[in-house]
Enzyme design. Sequence first.
Site, PDB file in Angstrom:
ATOM      1  N   MET A 103      34.535  17.860  57.687  1.00  0.00           N
ATOM      2  CA  MET A 103      35.216  18.440  57.442  1.00  0.00           C
ATOM      3  C   MET A 103      35.522  19.158  55.786  1.00  0.00           C
ATOM      4  SD  MET A 103      39.709  17.946  57.284  1.00  0.00           S
ATOM      5  CE  MET A 103      39.773  17.363  58.702  1.00  0.00           C
ATOM      6  N   HIS A 111      26.652  18.424  78.558  1.00  0.00           N
ATOM      7  CA  HIS A 111      26.004  19.078  77.455  1.00  0.00           C
ATOM      8  C   HIS A 111      26.878  20.113  76.949  1.00  0.00           C
ATOM      9  CE1 HIS A 111      22.682  22.158  76.725  1.00  0.00           C
ATOM     10  NE2 HIS A 111      22.754  20.962  75.260  1.00  0.00           N
ATOM     11  N   ASP A 145      22.733  17.856  70.456  1.00  0.00           N
ATOM     12  CA  ASP A 145      22.959  18.808  71.219  1.00  0.00           C
ATOM     13  C   ASP A 145      21.519  19.277  70.568  1.00  0.00           C
ATOM     14  OD1 ASP A 145      22.100  21.299  72.412  1.00  0.00           O
ATOM     15  OD2 ASP A 145      24.176  21.652  72.451  1.00  0.00           O
ATOM     16  N   TYR A 154      40.393  20.708  62.440  1.00  0.00           N
ATOM     17  CA  TYR A 154      41.752  20.499  63.442  1.00  0.00           C
ATOM     18  C   TYR A 154      41.994  21.589  64.737  1.00  0.00           C
ATOM     19  CZ  TYR A 154      43.321  18.455  58.664  1.00  0.00           C
ATOM     20  OH  TYR A 154      43.648  17.500  58.347  1.00  0.00           O
ATOM     21  N   ASP A 186      38.542  10.281  60.994  1.00  0.00           N
ATOM     22  CA  ASP A 186      38.753   8.852  59.842  1.00  0.00           C
ATOM     23  C   ASP A 186      40.305   8.428  60.056  1.00  0.00           C
ATOM     24  OD1 ASP A 186      40.592  10.770  58.498  1.00  0.00           O
ATOM     25  OD2 ASP A 186      39.406  10.375  56.657  1.00  0.00           O
TER      26      ASP A 186
END
Length: 141
Positions: free
Chosen positions: A74, A22, A64, A113, A30
């Site tokens: 992103m 959890h 969650d 990132y 990608d």
Amino acid sequence: MLKGIPSILSPELIKVLMEMGHGDEIVIADGNFPAASHARRLVPGYGHGVCDFLRAILDLFPLDTYVETPVLLMDPVEGDDKNPPIWKEFEQVAEAASGEKVSLKKLERHEFYERSKGAYAILATSESVPYANIILKKGVL
């Protein structure tokens, strides 16, 4: 082979999904994403796209429900399409799997990132669509 497990999910990926607890996060990246240099655990998924993996993973993986946004995207940089069409597909897949509205949040590219470096694993795909990177936070059953 096992019944009911989509063939796109490799034994290595199934193991990673089972190990996650959890709150752990997985990045489905990608083909342009620096997966190898950012991953604590790199799972190869070459030859397939992000949406194919998203569908298969969300059949098994609970999102969650204790956080506001269990799905992170992103955010495109200035000058790029601010709403990549693949995001609509992400939303549809997530909502179909959960049976309810799922909140998606955009993270600035460098923040995404950095967040990915702390993810439990990164699944590297061959997706060619820009900004088709997604982070999923695991929930409980």
